[in-house]
Design a protein around this motif. Sequence first.
Motif, PDB file in Angstrom:
ATOM      1  N   LEU A  19       0.741  -1.283   0.092  1.00 45.81           N
ATOM      2  CA  LEU A  19       0.089  -0.035  -0.018  1.00 45.81           C
ATOM      3  C   LEU A  19       0.857   1.113   0.104  1.00 45.81           C
ATOM      4  N   ILE A  20       2.227   1.195   0.086  1.00 43.11           N
ATOM      5  CA  ILE A  20       3.163   2.239   0.004  1.00 43.11           C
ATOM      6  C   ILE A  20       3.597   2.628  -1.080  1.00 43.11           C
ATOM      7  N   ILE A  21       3.027   1.629  -2.319  1.00 37.59           N
ATOM      8  CA  ILE A  21       3.607   1.779  -3.566  1.00 37.59           C
ATOM      9  C   ILE A  21       2.940   3.041  -4.117  1.00 37.59           C
ATOM     10  N   PRO A  22       1.654   3.498  -3.917  1.00 35.18           N
ATOM     11  CA  PRO A  22       1.085   4.842  -4.361  1.00 35.18           C
ATOM     12  C   PRO A  22       2.128   6.088  -4.086  1.00 35.18           C
ATOM     13  N   PHE A  23       2.494   6.030  -2.836  1.00 26.34           N
ATOM     14  CA  PHE A  23       3.068   7.154  -2.283  1.00 26.34           C
ATOM     15  C   PHE A  23       4.664   6.881  -3.086  1.00 26.34           C
ATOM     16  N   LEU A  24       5.196   5.977  -3.308  1.00 24.23           N
ATOM     17  CA  LEU A  24       6.549   5.935  -4.162  1.00 24.23           C
ATOM     18  C   LEU A  24       6.289   6.548  -5.238  1.00 24.23           C
ATOM     19  N   ILE A  25       5.240   5.866  -5.929  1.00 23.96           N
ATOM     20  CA  ILE A  25       4.997   6.431  -7.553  1.00 23.96           C
ATOM     21  C   ILE A  25       4.603   7.838  -7.291  1.00 23.96           C
ATOM     22  N   LEU A  26       3.885   8.406  -6.604  1.00 29.16           N
ATOM     23  CA  LEU A  26       3.679   9.766  -6.566  1.00 29.16           C
ATOM     24  C   LEU A  26       5.223  10.627  -6.614  1.00 29.16           C
ATOM     25  N   ILE A  27       5.843  10.345  -5.432  1.00 29.38           N
ATOM     26  CA  ILE A  27       7.348  10.886  -5.138  1.00 29.38           C
ATOM     27  C   ILE A  27       8.046  10.618  -6.524  1.00 29.38           C
ATOM     28  N   GLY A  28       8.233   9.489  -7.157  1.00 25.92           N
ATOM     29  CA  GLY A  28       8.862   9.463  -8.263  1.00 25.92           C
ATOM     30  C   GLY A  28       8.290  10.341  -9.414  1.00 25.92           C
ATOM     31  N   MET A  29       6.849  10.604  -9.560  1.00 15.44           N
ATOM     32  CA  MET A  29       6.530  11.151 -10.625  1.00 15.44           C
ATOM     33  C   MET A  29       6.921  12.706 -10.445  1.00 15.44           C
ATOM     34  N   ILE A  30       6.805  13.246  -8.867  1.00 16.24           N
ATOM     35  CA  ILE A  30       7.272  14.517  -8.701  1.00 16.24           C
ATOM     36  C   ILE A  30       8.596  14.714  -8.906  1.00 16.24           C
ATOM     37  N   ILE A  50      -4.387  13.281  -7.571  1.00 13.50           N
ATOM     38  CA  ILE A  50      -5.876  12.934  -6.862  1.00 13.50           C
ATOM     39  C   ILE A  50      -6.252  11.410  -7.074  1.00 13.50           C
ATOM     40  N   THR A  51      -5.710  11.044  -8.209  1.00 15.55           N
ATOM     41  CA  THR A  51      -6.162   9.529  -8.391  1.00 15.55           C
ATOM     42  C   THR A  51      -5.334   8.566  -7.481  1.00 15.55           C
ATOM     43  N   LEU A  52      -4.052   8.756  -7.206  1.00 17.26           N
ATOM     44  CA  LEU A  52      -3.378   8.097  -6.359  1.00 17.26           C
ATOM     45  C   LEU A  52      -3.943   8.312  -5.004  1.00 17.26           C
ATOM     46  N   GLY A  53      -3.917   9.490  -4.363  1.00 18.46           N
ATOM     47  CA  GLY A  53      -4.722   9.557  -3.348  1.00 18.46           C
ATOM     48  C   GLY A  53      -5.785   8.969  -2.915  1.00 18.46           C
ATOM     49  N   LEU A  54      -6.914   9.079  -3.991  1.00 17.66           N
ATOM     50  CA  LEU A  54      -8.204   8.533  -3.852  1.00 17.66           C
ATOM     51  C   LEU A  54      -7.980   6.867  -3.711  1.00 17.66           C
ATOM     52  N   VAL A  56      -5.721   4.983  -2.467  1.00 18.72           N
ATOM     53  CA  VAL A  56      -5.380   4.771  -1.091  1.00 18.72           C
ATOM     54  C   VAL A  56      -6.686   4.845  -0.272  1.00 18.72           C
ATOM     55  N   LEU A  57      -7.266   6.069  -0.393  1.00 19.22           N
ATOM     56  CA  LEU A  57      -8.300   6.366   0.621  1.00 19.22           C
ATOM     57  C   LEU A  57      -9.353   5.257   0.554  1.00 19.22           C
ATOM     58  N   ALA A  58      -9.869   4.852  -0.808  1.00 19.01           N
ATOM     59  CA  ALA A  58     -10.553   3.803  -1.297  1.00 19.01           C
ATOM     60  C   ALA A  58     -10.266   2.453  -0.479  1.00 19.01           C
ATOM     61  N   MET A  69      -8.115   6.731  10.452  1.00 17.29           N
ATOM     62  CA  MET A  69      -7.084   7.262   9.555  1.00 17.29           C
ATOM     63  C   MET A  69      -7.396   8.330   8.756  1.00 17.29           C
ATOM     64  N   PRO A  70      -8.417   7.917   7.755  1.00  9.80           N
ATOM     65  CA  PRO A  70      -8.660   8.964   6.622  1.00  9.80           C
ATOM     66  C   PRO A  70      -9.330  10.129   7.315  1.00  9.80           C
ATOM     67  N   VAL A  71     -10.134   9.975   8.271  1.00 10.33           N
ATOM     68  CA  VAL A  71     -10.815  11.112   8.891  1.00 10.33           C
ATOM     69  C   VAL A  71      -9.946  12.271   9.587  1.00 10.33           C
ATOM     70  N   HIS A  72      -8.991  11.695  10.213  1.00 10.24           N
ATOM     71  CA  HIS A  72      -7.787  12.507  10.830  1.00 10.24           C
ATOM     72  C   HIS A  72      -6.818  12.994   9.485  1.00 10.24           C
ATOM     73  N   THR A  73      -6.704  12.333   8.628  1.00  7.11           N
ATOM     74  CA  THR A  73      -5.845  12.843   7.494  1.00  7.11           C
ATOM     75  C   THR A  73      -6.676  13.880   6.730  1.00  7.11           C
ATOM     76  N   PHE A  74      -7.996  13.812   6.659  1.00  8.42           N
ATOM     77  CA  PHE A  74      -8.750  14.909   5.890  1.00  8.42           C
ATOM     78  C   PHE A  74      -8.733  16.009   6.649  1.00  8.42           C
ATOM     79  N   PHE A  75      -9.134  15.892   8.133  1.00 11.03           N
ATOM     80  CA  PHE A  75      -8.868  17.383   8.647  1.00 11.03           C
ATOM     81  C   PHE A  75      -7.533  18.095   8.781  1.00 11.03           C
ATOM     82  N   GLU A  76      -6.589  17.004   8.720  1.00 11.38           N
ATOM     83  CA  GLU A  76      -5.223  17.684   8.797  1.00 11.38           C
ATOM     84  C   GLU A  76      -5.009  18.453   7.472  1.00 11.38           C
ATOM     85  N   TYR A  77      -5.409  17.716   6.442  1.00 14.46           N
ATOM     86  CA  TYR A  77      -5.001  18.356   5.121  1.00 14.46           C
ATOM     87  C   TYR A  77      -5.806  19.655   4.887  1.00 14.46           C
TER      88      TYR A  77
END
Length: 461
Positions: A19-30, A50-54, A56-58, A69-77
Amino acid sequence: MLNNFILLAQAQHALPLFLIIPFLILIGMIAAGPIFFGHFWEHNYKTVAITLGLTVLAYYLFILGDFHMPVHTFFEYAAFAILLSSLYIASGGIYININAKATPAMNVALVAVGAVLANLVGTTGASLLLIRPFIRLNVHRIKPYQIVFFIFIVSNAGGLLTPLGDPPLFIGFLKGVPFFWTLQHLFVPWVLTISLLCLIFFIVDSRNKETYVARPEVVAKNEEKTEFYISGKRNLFWLAIIIGAIFLDPNVIDGLPHIYYDGNKFSYLREIIQLSAAFACYRFSSKTALAGNQFNFHPILEVVFLFFGIFFTMMPALQLSAAIASAPEYAQYITPNFLYWATGSLSGFLDNAPTYANFLSLAMAKYDMAQNSVVEVRQFATGTGTDPGTLILLEAISLAAVLFGAFTYIGNGPNFMVKAIAESAGIKMPSFFAYIIRYSIPFLLPALILVWYLVVHLRLF
């Protein structure tokens, strides 16, 4: 041993490692997008983030059934995005012009002022107020390294003295760390770090042989006179409202309206005030100031969309790292040295605010203390609990979270904002990895090592 810890983390949280793959993909893309497929990335970074974030969220919501975790992350974001957007809009209507020779000494003086200002209006506020005049001052000799040192000093290290300075410290304040704790315990490290970085900046900038006189009109007016003026002063009032609203946290002030979920109080009054002030700023801003700053919404939109992806794809990485570090086998390693380097390493790549919170929780757990207790956090910070050495642990965590936030573009929110503003001004900023290899490792890392050796390891200050 690491494999055992990962298995432990997965067993405890039912969180698959993939599940950490989307994060690695996003950092790699950036990192790679602007270099290898710039046209695609420029037009599709929003969709990718947005696609990668959604995705993981899904997975959290529908596969793991984890809403916490998603609720906490949403309010932090939401708090992060609204504060950053509000400060960006307010500062965009404040035009600061400096008529002076763009000498290395002048540049160092400006970032040093920014380092002080960062403790009053935050690293984000100081960065957004000063980055445009900094660029204009150096317009005929501007180089990427100047923006990078601005990020090092103003956007990160400067905000070490008050909870207003940097998000990790503000999180500590909300959890119970006394307001003046940072000023009392981190002042000498702040002076040491800022002095080192300013000295390095002065030496590097002195090698820039471009003319020191930034603009012909400076010479026409008075070559020897240094002066500055501000247009759009009315926005300073709204800027103060936005910054003051930061303190309207229902976890600190009882009676404030809030959203209650799973034992936590989430603010919305603060965000409404900040958005209202931002709207007033834009609606009534000086058109001259906006035009002078070449204000547009592209830089803030880039940050908002990219950090949406970063916040939500980062959830598994944060949980796995916290679970691994909290394993009983790790207790013996909870020392100031370990906390400095572990907190710092993750702060540079996983955003420094949640990393601070995770390692504060980890350090307190060693003494059977909990970060959701204001009393215990205060005891931990002051060394009045079970062990007087706990305040040394907090010093290591605080120093690392703030200082290492400058190590990459994503370590701290203002970094990416400054990069986006610089690029909108036509400055070709280094890529993600070039930033690290060409600037963070040769210039920032030696300063971080020296601070660790003198302050954390030897305890000379």
